[in-house]
Structures are given as C-alpha cells and as structure tokens.
Design an enzyme around this catalytic site. Structure first.
Site, PDB file in Angstrom:
ATOM      1  N   GLU A 267     -62.415 -23.603 -30.766  1.00  0.00           N
ATOM      2  CA  GLU A 267     -62.813 -23.235 -32.123  1.00  0.00           C
ATOM      3  C   GLU A 267     -63.268 -21.770 -32.135  1.00  0.00           C
ATOM      4  O   GLU A 267     -63.980 -21.325 -31.237  1.00  0.00           O
ATOM      5  CB  GLU A 267     -63.971 -24.135 -32.571  1.00  0.00           C
ATOM      6  CG  GLU A 267     -64.503 -23.840 -33.968  1.00  0.00           C
ATOM      7  CD  GLU A 267     -65.692 -24.701 -34.343  1.00  0.00           C
ATOM      8  OE1 GLU A 267     -65.906 -24.920 -35.546  1.00  0.00           O
ATOM      9  OE2 GLU A 267     -66.424 -25.150 -33.434  1.00  0.00           O
ATOM     10  N   LYS A 342     -61.479 -28.521 -40.888  1.00  0.00           N
ATOM     11  CA  LYS A 342     -62.757 -29.084 -40.465  1.00  0.00           C
ATOM     12  C   LYS A 342     -63.365 -29.818 -41.649  1.00  0.00           C
ATOM     13  O   LYS A 342     -63.630 -29.228 -42.688  1.00  0.00           O
ATOM     14  CB  LYS A 342     -63.681 -27.977 -39.965  1.00  0.00           C
ATOM     15  CG  LYS A 342     -64.933 -28.491 -39.247  1.00  0.00           C
ATOM     16  CD  LYS A 342     -65.689 -27.357 -38.577  1.00  0.00           C
ATOM     17  CE  LYS A 342     -66.832 -27.879 -37.727  1.00  0.00           C
ATOM     18  NZ  LYS A 342     -67.555 -26.789 -37.031  1.00  0.00           N
ATOM     19  N   CYS A 376     -64.704 -29.680 -33.535  1.00  0.00           N
ATOM     20  CA  CYS A 376     -66.100 -29.648 -33.113  1.00  0.00           C
ATOM     21  C   CYS A 376     -66.974 -30.734 -33.752  1.00  0.00           C
ATOM     22  O   CYS A 376     -66.932 -31.896 -33.345  1.00  0.00           O
ATOM     23  CB  CYS A 376     -66.659 -28.251 -33.399  1.00  0.00           C
ATOM     24  SG  CYS A 376     -68.198 -27.883 -32.496  1.00  0.00           S
TER      25      CYS A 376
END
Length: 509
Positions: A267, A342, A376
C-alpha cells in the site's frame, strides 16, 4: 522498431478463417527467407489432423505470433536423424500420429514488431501445458541456429553450440530455447532446405514433461500450483516516477525470473514521491501524489505483459469525480486491468487527507484461479473476505502500510484469521524504512508473509513463508490450490461448510 500500444493479449486456437492474416504475419516474420510460408491447404490439413496443436497469439485482435505442431513418437525421434521435410512427410503432415507420445514443434514465430515482449514464452508455455494435459513425454523440434553462418569457417556445429551455451556467442533462437528449459539431443545436418543462415544445420531440442505417466488404468490427479511473489519495499527518496519505476521493474524482473504467477506490491509504495511537495499541506501533497497514478498504472500494465506476470499494484491515491480514494489495480499478463478500492479508510486517512471510502467488493478471475484483494485495514473486517470466499476466492492479497509494530500485528493476525475461516491462502506485503521528508509517512514497519489454513496439509502454525522483518527483500512461495479443495471436503474442521446459515448470514448490499 517502436512497439505498438497493447490493450489486450489472447491465446486462441488457429482457425482457417485466420489464414490470410497468418500468411501476412509469416511473410513479415521470415523476410530474409523468401516465399517460405505455409499455404492454405497445409494449414487446413493441420487443423483437420490436430486442432489442439495449432494456436495463435493475438494482440489487440491481430495475429502477433503462431505455434504449429504435430504428434510423433519418441522411438521415431531417437531411431535416426531426420530432416524437416521428412518429419512433415513432404509437408503433408501425414506423419502426424494421433497416438504419438511426443509433441513435435514444426513452427513458432513472433512478428518483428512484437519481439522483446516475451510473447514467445507464452506459446511454449501452452505447448508444455498441452503435453501435461495429453500426458505426453515432452516436446521436440529442430531449432535453427541463424548466426552459425558467421562462424561456419572456424567452428563445427558442435563447437558453435558449446560456445552459445557458455554465452561466448549469442544466437537469438538457440539462446531463447535454452532459457525455456529445452536441452540439445543431437545435431541435424541438412535439416531445413534453403536455411542459409544456419548452413542447413539444426539442433534437435527437447523438453521433458516431468508429470508424464505411462498409460495406466489408474487415475492420476493433477495438482494446481501457483507461485506468489511478494515485494517488501524499502521506502527511499526517488527524484521522479522514472526512477521509482526502475526499482519496481527490478523486483518484477526478479520475480518473473523465478516464474512467479503474481507480484504483490505494498500500500502507498509510491509515497516517496510526495517529498517534493512537503511544503504543501498534507491534503494538498497527497492529491499531488495522485497525479502520478495513471502513469504508474500504465507502466505496471506494460511490465505485466512484458514479464508475463500478474501484478497487484499495492495501492495509490486516486482522484475520481473530485474525490480522493485509496485504490489499486490488478494488471493481468493478458493486458487487461481491474480496479479495486479500500472499503474502510483509517481514521487518520479520513482526518488528515480527506480520503473517501470505497464501495465495490469483488472477486477477480485470473489465469491462476479466483483471487481477492483487500487493502490493509480492510483485512480487519471479516465480512469482506467472507463475501469473497463465497464467490470462490482461493487467494487473498493484502497490500498494507503500517507505521508501528502494533499496527502491523493487527493486519498480520487478522489476515491469519481470514486464511483459517475462509479456507484460503492469504499473502500480505508491506513497506519498510523511513521517510523523514514526507509528513504523515515518516516511519514504517513490516514483515511480509504467505499464510495458510491450519490443518495437516499445511504448516502447523499457518505460516507458509515469511520475510525478515524490516528488511528490503522479495519472498517467493508456491501454494497448492488443490489442497484447499481437499481441506474443504476432508479437513479436520470445515469452517465454510459448518456455518450456521439458519442462524446468521453475511449479505452484500
């Protein structure tokens, strides 16, 4: 020669309707060999006898390369030397033996404008897969040595071969074959009539199918193994995108050299480019970084094609309709691109940068099965990966960026849980090092790894492979997808099957 812009690459079975375009491609590829191209009746004969052996590579819908082949027997190949005319039965292909145990390559070419993109390897990979599918002993063909005429006065073909093998002489055809796991069997004299560049010599080359089994009534199960490559990225200053992507290509090249199917980047791996905008506010600096995203994704796609590897670009900031998102791209080796977002931005991303949440949750179809990608923080929400598992995901990729060991531990242990509860592999990759000149991105901590379910067929601690913490490196690991199928059916526990859907469910809105 400038290479054309590539939007799509497809491997297709050859059709007789392709003949006129195929003829033009052959003439272009063999410009120095006169009118040496296959006539339409030759191609039709091949298609009638062995359609699975005739394939073309199409780039943007146009033929860029071709591979033609027949079946023969190992006994015929080893019994005596042969010529090209003999192996093709005077170009009639009546030598094709439907019960043969060896694939004989009679033609492979890539058009000049597409050379240098490693497209030839795709044709050979198809042949290798066909050998495994048909349970053949291997592949054999007579390889030209087009640079031999330059050394014929001083070297015998045997001496020439040895100098090519030791890299003292470069031969474009032979070097390519040797690098693709073919080995010489014998030298053939008078092999291809009119091949002046090779002085009509050829090297009989062979690739052995290690999965070959002598015919038996007992069924033999074939395993599907996927090679994953992770990049544990070192944050360091880069003066521009070109320098950044040089480092990216270094890792892609290394992973491709080990025949990895996937390359996973972390990321915000491109965060060092924000250093030149440190005089701006943090929201302004991240939006300046977003201006590089389109260029970086385009380069990633080129690398995926050139190095024949599926690349997961980690994540980058991207502006869409005036809003800032944290996104990444799956750059497939066939030239297609797919975007992921995300879903859960961290409080810091929202507060400091004004990052917006994503909405799309999807599984991606690849040539190595179905995969999912969560950025993440998303790995810490079990509902997301459960939805992906229900859609058939076998491998979950998690690019992450964590500044402290606490943050890393959250990602690492949640990812481990995702592997167990969803009966899948999980690969996580992060960045290491410091960026003192970039606000809000000054320190990072990471240990990249491949995680598995915990059952007898897998490591007892659920860790297939892991990197050294906080050290720049790559990690390569093979994962067997068939083990997941066996786990689903015969595991000590069956997390997916034993869910109480009569009591609860996870639903995508």
């Amino acid at each position: 020669m400038q290479q054309p812009e590539i939007e799509n690459i497809e491997l297709e079975y050859l059709s007789i309707q392709d003949y006129q375009e195929l003829k033009e491609a052959m003439i272009s590829s063999y410009a120095t060999m006169g009118e040496m191209y296959w006539k339409e009746n030759h191609i039709q004969s091949l298609l009638n006898k062995f359609p699975d052996g005739q394939v073309v590579l199409k780039v943007n819908g146009k033929i860029a390369g071709c591979a033609l082949s027949i079946l023969t027997t190992a006994d015929y190949i080893t019994s005596k030397p042969h010529t090209y005319k003999e192996i093709t039965a005077n170009y009639t292909f009546n030598s094709h033996d439907p019960n043969g145990d060896v694939l004989y390559g009679i033609e492979v070419f890539i058009k000049p404008e597409f050379r240098g993109l490693r497209l030839g390897r795709r044709l050979y990979d198809y042949r290798k897969e066909l050998c495994e599918k048909l349970n053949l002993r291997g592949i054999v063909f007579g390889g030209r040595i087009p640079n031999y005429h330059k050394y014929a006065n001083n070297l015998t073909p045997k001496q020439y071969l040895e100098k090519v093998r030791t890299k003292e002489i470069h031969d474009p055809v032979l070097d390519f074959q040797l690098s693709n796991d073919f080995h010489p069997i014998k030298i053939l004299k008078g092999y291809l009539e009119g091949d002046e560049a090779s002085n009509e010599f050829a090297i009989l080359l062979e690739w052995n199918n290690i999965y070959y089994q002598k015919p038996t009534t007992k069924a033999v199960a074939k395993k599907t193994v996927v090679r994953i490559g992770l990049v544990q990225w070192q944050m360091r200053p880069y003066k521009d995108v070109k320098e950044l992507m040089q480092q990216v290509e270094y890792f892609v090249d290394a992973l491709s050299g080990y025949r990895s199917d996937f390359a996973l980047f972390p990321e915000f791996f491109n965060a060092p480019l924000m250093a030149k905008y440190n005089h701006l506010s943090e929201p302004e600096a991240i939006r300046k970084l977003a201006e590089y995203t389109e260029e970086i994704v385009s380069k990633f796609s080129e690398l995926a094609i050139s190095y024949n590897i599926n690349i997961i670009s980690g994540s980058m900031p991207e502006m869409k309709d005036g809003k800032l998102y944290n996104v990444g791209y799956l750059c497939k080796r066939d030239g297609t691109l797919e975007r992921y977002e995300k879903i859960h931005v961290t409080p810091d991303e929202a507060k400091v940068w004004g990052m917006q949440v994503g909405k799309e949750i999807k599984v991606f179809d690849t040539d190595c099965g179905k995969v999912g990608i969560l950025i993440c923080y998303d790995s810490e929400f079990p509902e997301l990966s459960r939805l992906l598992a229900e859609d058939g995901m076998k491998i979950l990729f998690v690019p992450f960026l964590t500044d402290t060991q606490n943050g890393f531990s959250r990602v690492r242990h949640c990812s481990q849980a995702r592997a167990i509860e969803n009966e899948c592999y999980v690969a996580i990759a992060g960045s290491v090092g410091n960026l003192p000149n970039v606000h809000n991105m000054d320190i990072q901590y990471a240990q990249s790894m491949v995680l598995t379910p915990c059952d007898f067929a897998f490591p007892s601690n659920g860790v297939k492979a892991e990197t050294t913490p906080n050290t720049e490196m790559i990690l390569i690991s093979d994962v067997d997808l068939d083990l997941l199928t066996e786990l689903h059916e015969f595991g000590s526990v069956k997390n997916l099957k034993d869910r109480r859907k009569d009591v609860y469910d996870v639903v995508k809105k």
